[in-house]
Design an enzyme around this catalytic site. Structure first.
Site, short mmCIF file in Angstrom:
data_model
loop_
_atom_site.label_atom_id
_atom_site.label_comp_id
_atom_site.label_asym_id
_atom_site.label_seq_id
_atom_site.Cartn_x
_atom_site.Cartn_y
_atom_site.Cartn_z
N ASP A 1 36.74 24.01 -13.28
CA ASP A 1 35.25 22.99 -12.99
C ASP A 1 35.58 23.14 -11.31
O ASP A 1 34.66 23.78 -10.97
CB ASP A 1 34.97 21.85 -13.47
CG ASP A 1 36.49 20.78 -13.37
OD1 ASP A 1 37.14 21.42 -13.89
OD2 ASP A 1 35.39 19.82 -13.55
N ARG B 1 40.22 17.84 -7.36
CA ARG B 1 40.30 16.95 -7.96
C ARG B 1 41.04 16.98 -9.87
O ARG B 1 41.72 17.21 -9.60
CB ARG B 1 39.29 16.01 -8.20
CG ARG B 1 38.64 16.72 -9.41
CD ARG B 1 36.34 15.64 -9.36
NE ARG B 1 35.87 16.38 -10.93
CZ ARG B 1 35.04 16.53 -10.55
NH1 ARG B 1 33.99 16.30 -9.46
NH2 ARG B 1 34.49 17.11 -11.55
N ASP B 2 41.23 15.21 -9.92
CA ASP B 2 42.15 15.53 -10.65
C ASP B 2 41.60 16.29 -12.45
O ASP B 2 41.37 15.57 -13.49
CB ASP B 2 42.58 14.15 -10.96
CG ASP B 2 41.59 13.16 -11.72
OD1 ASP B 2 40.20 13.29 -11.41
OD2 ASP B 2 42.26 12.08 -11.78
N GLU B 3 40.92 17.37 -12.59
CA GLU B 3 40.18 18.13 -13.33
C GLU B 3 40.56 19.40 -13.43
O GLU B 3 41.56 19.91 -14.12
CB GLU B 3 38.80 17.48 -12.64
CG GLU B 3 38.11 17.91 -14.01
CD GLU B 3 37.09 17.22 -14.07
OE1 GLU B 3 36.01 16.57 -13.75
OE2 GLU B 3 35.92 17.39 -15.18
N ASP C 1 30.45 25.13 -18.08
CA ASP C 1 30.33 26.17 -16.46
C ASP C 1 30.77 27.43 -17.30
O ASP C 1 29.99 28.37 -15.94
CB ASP C 1 31.22 25.44 -15.76
CG ASP C 1 31.67 23.80 -15.50
OD1 ASP C 1 31.03 23.18 -16.99
OD2 ASP C 1 31.36 22.95 -14.02
N TRP D 1 27.78 23.92 -24.18
CA TRP D 1 29.42 24.37 -23.92
C TRP D 1 29.55 25.26 -24.71
O TRP D 1 30.51 26.35 -23.97
CB TRP D 1 29.90 23.01 -23.72
CG TRP D 1 29.69 21.67 -22.24
CD1 TRP D 1 30.88 22.10 -21.18
CD2 TRP D 1 28.32 21.83 -21.50
NE1 TRP D 1 30.13 21.58 -19.98
CE2 TRP D 1 28.93 21.44 -19.87
CE3 TRP D 1 27.49 22.13 -22.33
CZ2 TRP D 1 28.09 21.05 -19.56
CZ3 TRP D 1 26.40 21.43 -20.64
CH2 TRP D 1 26.62 20.78 -19.46
N GLU E 1 29.28 21.08 -6.27
CA GLU E 1 28.61 20.61 -7.64
C GLU E 1 26.82 19.56 -7.97
O GLU E 1 26.76 20.05 -8.85
CB GLU E 1 29.91 19.02 -7.97
CG GLU E 1 30.11 18.66 -9.79
CD GLU E 1 30.86 18.15 -10.37
OE1 GLU E 1 31.71 17.32 -9.02
OE2 GLU E 1 30.58 17.88 -10.95
N HIS F 1 32.58 23.99 -6.42
CA HIS F 1 32.03 24.08 -8.21
C HIS F 1 31.16 25.51 -8.36
O HIS F 1 30.27 25.05 -7.68
CB HIS F 1 31.13 23.03 -9.42
CG HIS F 1 32.02 21.67 -9.70
ND1 HIS F 1 33.10 21.25 -9.68
CD2 HIS F 1 31.06 21.68 -11.03
CE1 HIS F 1 32.92 20.46 -11.06
NE2 HIS F 1 32.25 20.54 -11.73
C1 BGC Z 1 33.17 18.86 -14.76
C2 BGC Z 1 32.00 19.79 -15.29
C3 BGC Z 1 32.09 19.83 -16.76
C4 BGC Z 1 31.17 18.46 -17.10
C5 BGC Z 1 31.09 18.59 -18.27
C6 BGC Z 1 32.46 18.01 -15.50
O1 BGC Z 1 33.39 16.15 -14.74
O2 BGC Z 1 33.13 19.21 -13.42
O3 BGC Z 1 31.90 20.36 -14.52
O4 BGC Z 1 30.97 20.76 -17.11
O5 BGC Z 1 31.99 17.16 -16.91
O6 BGC Z 1 29.31 17.20 -18.38
#
Ligand code: BGC
Length: 891
Positions: free
Chosen positions: A466, A470-472, A479, A531, A742, A763
């Site tokens: 995504d 960040r912490d992701e 996506d 998703w 984003e 994003h």
């Molecule tokens: C992400 C998105 C992801 C979403 C889920 C977010 O934190 O960055 O791109 O699809 O969460 O809804």
């Protein structure tokens, strides 16, 4: 037969790759491109040879002889069984339908790796567990082994992988230029191993092999929730095969004779960055004469060797280097580098400083309203790199097992005078082949197209993420399905998604459910419509774009399982009206303080259910599963009926109308044929009534311009594209964006930010508009009936205030080019290039018979053109390979 020099075979690939080193596929597939003068070249016959030697004089393992086939893409190997750990050469020649013959192509190679787990018999998993610091950071482990060569070396290969990330060294040199190996897969089920050709790194006598072992995706924090998800114990598996010129072989494998120690790399975390104390370097640790007497013996682990697969994706490499555009002093007095581009990777720098000087780099995407360094949107990710100098000369450094998403770098520990000339940004990404370009008369749209590519590079670091900062940084399925079509225009993404889809299938739940992120990081959750549908949509798109039926065959059980999962969820079999869904994520018609757009989640879920059931039916058809094809197509019909009963009024209106509801209903053909046009008119009206603003989120945005175009509202689609005010694709560009954001308003018109908790400036999801730029504005698309651009749909769409648009796409058949421009006399000039052994179905929208010439000739009399037909949409015809220049008279 006389040899006709004008036909040439080039760009040979094996499994979508140029000369792959280390494949474990027993029936690799071969593709080639053909250059042929003139028009309408079709391959009638090919001959392919595979041999163990480069001159093909003997040791042929496969010779197709003259094969009466037009196939030039993904021809499967059918020769003698391939041996493991063997380099094979292959070459191709072709004959055209007119009898013309090419010469043999230049030879290309592929090399096999291991074909069974047994072949790892020479190596054990080894590690050196090291004490963690008070924050739980385990320093990187350095593992090494010296050995003697027995004679002169013909070839040497290392096969290696790790739990954790590793970097391989031979005699002090990195074994290659790849990074972040072994990449990120569903580690509990699948781990890639890499093959290295280290022949040229070995030398007579004493040699050494070593690895640095860090956390990588395996042991780093993943997600916003503290804790690790795979394991605490890192390990490496390394097997070096040395073939001597006398035909004998030595195998040096990782085992308890290896020695290990800690070293300078004290912390390496994907999100948080690295801490490197150069004073702790063990200089020469990977060289043969290094004295490791006081190093500890490596510890053996009996981790399984099942699930080890040869590298599938293209590796991660530094593909570009950026020099900072300026050094900035902020109002707060911070010293920053501005890279001029939001990029992903790391900073490489040199320094001359006293021992113990700490140089700290902090990374951020944007500056705040006042021009100060801003890291709020990184959440807990530190993105901090600290290097402690050893002193005494020039030192240089870049991180090894972490990467940063940034445009600005805050530097501490150096004076401004020490900065110039010493820093460069190294852009890391999966090194996929470039596949195209888009250019138009509008510089802002060109910048948008460029930003899409940057967003793709930064978020294609081995998995489709995504965001990269960040912490992701997770493989969000929603996506990926939104962006996959656009991504194919920019890079050859086949190896990237083939790998990722295998992880998706591996992480699919027993009941068919699909994780929100792949590889699965359980805290993220499971099973949202749009998703989880990535399980079906992504393989279908890869099949469409690359004609790769094997992807479809491989993924088919997973695709089917997802649809069956959905079938078991709803209150009745044909509606999906239960469970958690992200809905039209970030739609602008969301209620105050909500991320979820106004479109009914049940409507979205049922729409995607119908779409996926339909794609499973089509896939079954392609694969020859007749019963499934029939039953899933019936299922789709029933879902469509249920959709209409539940969400559509008898006169064909969507009961709760939103832009996204209309966009998905039209995109997926859910409305009755006779209702579609008026539904599209209503969608157009909704857009107009909102002041020509889109309100769509992740779900609706990728489809909006497509459906408007398809149903006669291309002008409105252009209006949305060309809009510069918030919300629009160009608004961020006007705010200086260098990637895709984003949020439509990541930086608001007054300069303030969207809230810290979810505001990425890199994003790719809204970059899905790239699909419309290439596919509609320039007009290059695939044809479902002859996928992989065997038959190309060329449908240029002059519109808006654009004076010209041109796109190129490097397809499996070769270069496709589609370029239109308005000439001074008002005519439109349309140039098309169609590669050999492909053909195009051209539609010139709104054009009537007699309204177009080609290279000065009447269309009907032009070489390569056939089946000219006037249709309600415009003039349709078939064009064979070659270059064309059409002149369209505007009335
Ligand atoms: C992400 C998105 C992801 C979403 C889920 C977010 O934190 O960055 O791109 O699809 O969460 O809804």
């Amino acid at each position: 037969m006389e040899q006709m020099a004008h036909i040439e075979v080039f760009d040979l690939t094996c499994n979508h790759k140029i000369e792959p080193l280390g494949i474990d596929d027993k029936t690799p597939r071969f593709s080639w491109k053909i250059k042929a003068e003139g028009r309408g070249f079709e391959q009638a016959v090919f001959r392919l040879q595979v041999a163990e030697n480069r001159d093909f004089t003997d040791a042929l393992v496969w010779d197709t002889d003259k094969s009466n086939s037009g196939q030039s893409v993904l021809v499967p190997y059918a020769g003698r069984p391939l041996e493991p750990r063997t380099r094979y050469f292959y070459r191709v020649k072709v004959w055209g339908s007119d009898g013309g013959e090419s010469s043999w192509s230049a030879p290309a190679f592929f090399e096999t790796a291991f074909y069974s787990e047994e072949e790892w018999k020479g190596a054990e998993w080894i590690s050196l567990p090291l004490p963690e610091d008070e924050h739980g950071n385990e320093p990187a482990a350095y593992l090494r082994k010296s050995f003697q060569l027995r004679g002169s070396v013909a070839s040497a290969r290392v096969y290696a992988t790790s739990l954790g990330a590793y970097k391989l060294y031979v005699n002090g040199y990195p074994a290659d230029d790849t990074h972040l190996s072994p990449g990120w897969t569903s580690y509990t089920k699948r781990i890639q191993y890499q093959t290295y050709d280290v022949t040229s790194l070995l030398r007579e006598g004493g040699n050494a092999v070593g690895v640095i072992l860090g956390n990588g995706w395996y042991k780093s924090k993943l997600s916003w929730v503290p804790g690790r998800i795979y394991g605490d114990t890192r390990a490496a598996l390394v097997q070096l095969h040395i073939r001597y010129t006398d035909g004998t072989e030595d195998i040096i494998g990782s085992d308890s004779s290896w020695k290990g120690n800690d070293g300078a790399l004290r912390i390496s975390e994907l999100y948080d960055g690295e801490f490197y104390d150069a004073r702790l370097e063990r200089s020469g640790w990977a060289s043969p004469d290094f004295d490791d007497a006081d190093w500890r013996a490596a510890v053996l682990y009996d981790f399984p060797k099942t699930g080890l697969v040869a590298q599938e994706n293209e590796p991660v490499r530094v593909v570009k280097k950026l020099v900072p555009v300026s050094v900035v002093t902020t109002p707060r007095g911070e010293t920053l580098l501005d890279m001029g581009q939001n990029m992903v990777g790391w900073v490489h720098f040199t320094a001359v400083a006293e021992a113990g000087t700490a140089i700290t780099l902090k990374h951020a995407e944007v500056l705040d309203k006042d021009g100060n360094f801003y890291t709020g949107n990184l959440r807990s990710a530190q993105q901090t790199v600290t290097y402690v100098c050893m002193g005494g000369g020039i030192e240089n450094f870049h991180p090894l097992f972490s990467f940063q998403g940034f445009r600005y770098v805050k530097i501490e520990g150096l004076s401004v005078a020490e900065i110039p000339g010493r820093f460069e940004g190294c852009v890391l990404t999966s090194d996929l082949q470039a596949a195209g370009s888009f250019h138009s008369s509008d510089p802002l749209i060109n910048k948008l197209a460029e930003n899409i590519v940057w967003g793709q590079m930064g978020n294609f670091v081995d998995v489709p993420t995504d965001c990269p900062q960040r912490d992701e940084r997770l493989g969000w399925t929603g996506d990926a399905q939104a962006f996959v079509r656009a991504s194919t225009y920019n890079r050859n993404v086949a190896p990237f998604f083939i790998k990722w889809l295998r992880d998706l299938a591996a992480d699919q739940q027993l009941d068919g459910g699909v994780p929100h992120v792949v590889p699965d990081v359980p805290v993220a959750g499971y099973n949202s419509a749009a998703w989880g549908d990535a399980a079906v949509i992504v393989p279908w798109v890869v099949y469409q774009r690359y004609g790769d039926e094997r992807v479809l065959r491989e993924q088919y059980p997973s695709m089917r399982k997802w649809v069956e999962y959905v079938r078991s969820q709803g209150e009745n079999e044909f509606l999906w009206n239960t469970g958690f869904h992200f809905g039209d994520w970030l739609g602008l018609d969301a209620k105050e303080n909500s991320y979820v757009g106004a479109t009914s989640r049940d409507l979205i879920a049922t729409a995607f259910y119908a779409h996926s059931a339909g794609l499973v039916a089509k896939s079954a058809q392609v694969l020859g599963y007749a019963e499934d094809a029939a039953s899933y197509s019936r299922l789709r019909d029933s879902i469509v009926q249920a959709f209409r009963d539940e969400f559509v009024t008898p006169s064909g209106r969507i009961a709760s109308p939103t832009q996204t509801a209309y966009a998905v209903a039209l995109m997926f053909d859910l409305l009755k044929e006779e209702d579609r046009r008026q539904a599209a008119d209503r969608l157009a009206l909704l857009v107009e009534e909102s002041g020509f603003q889109l309100t769509t989120g992740f779900v609706g945005t990728p489809y909006l311009c497509h459906v408007l175009t398809r149903f006669g509202h291309a002008d409105l689609a252009y209006k949305l594209l060309e809009r510069r005010e918030y919300p629009s694709w160009l608004y961020p560009v006007t705010r200086g964006a260098t990637t895709i954001w984003e949020h439509w308003d990541g930086i608001k018109p007054d300069g303030s930010f969207w809230s810290d908790d979810m505001n990425s400036y890199n994003h790719y999801a809204y970059g899905a508009i790239g699909d419309w730029l290439f596919g509609s504005v320039a007009g290059i698309d695939t044809d479902e009936a002859a996928p992989g651009y065997r038959r190309i749909k060329l449908q240029p769409l002059p519109g808006g205030s654009l004076q010209f648009a041109v796109a190129t796409h490097e397809s499996s058949y070769g270069l496709i080019r589609s370029a239109w421009s308005r000439s001074a006399d008002g005519d439109i000039v349309y140039e098309a290039t169609i590669p050999a052994n492909a053909a195009a179905d051209v539609l010139l929208t709104g054009v009537k018979r007699g309204g177009v010439t080609e290279s000065g000739r009447e269309l009907e009399h032009s070489e390569g053109i056939a089946d000219v037909a006037e249709t309600p949409e415009g003039l349709r015809f078939r064009a064979g390979s070659g270059e064309y220049v059409f002149r369209i008279k505007t009335l």
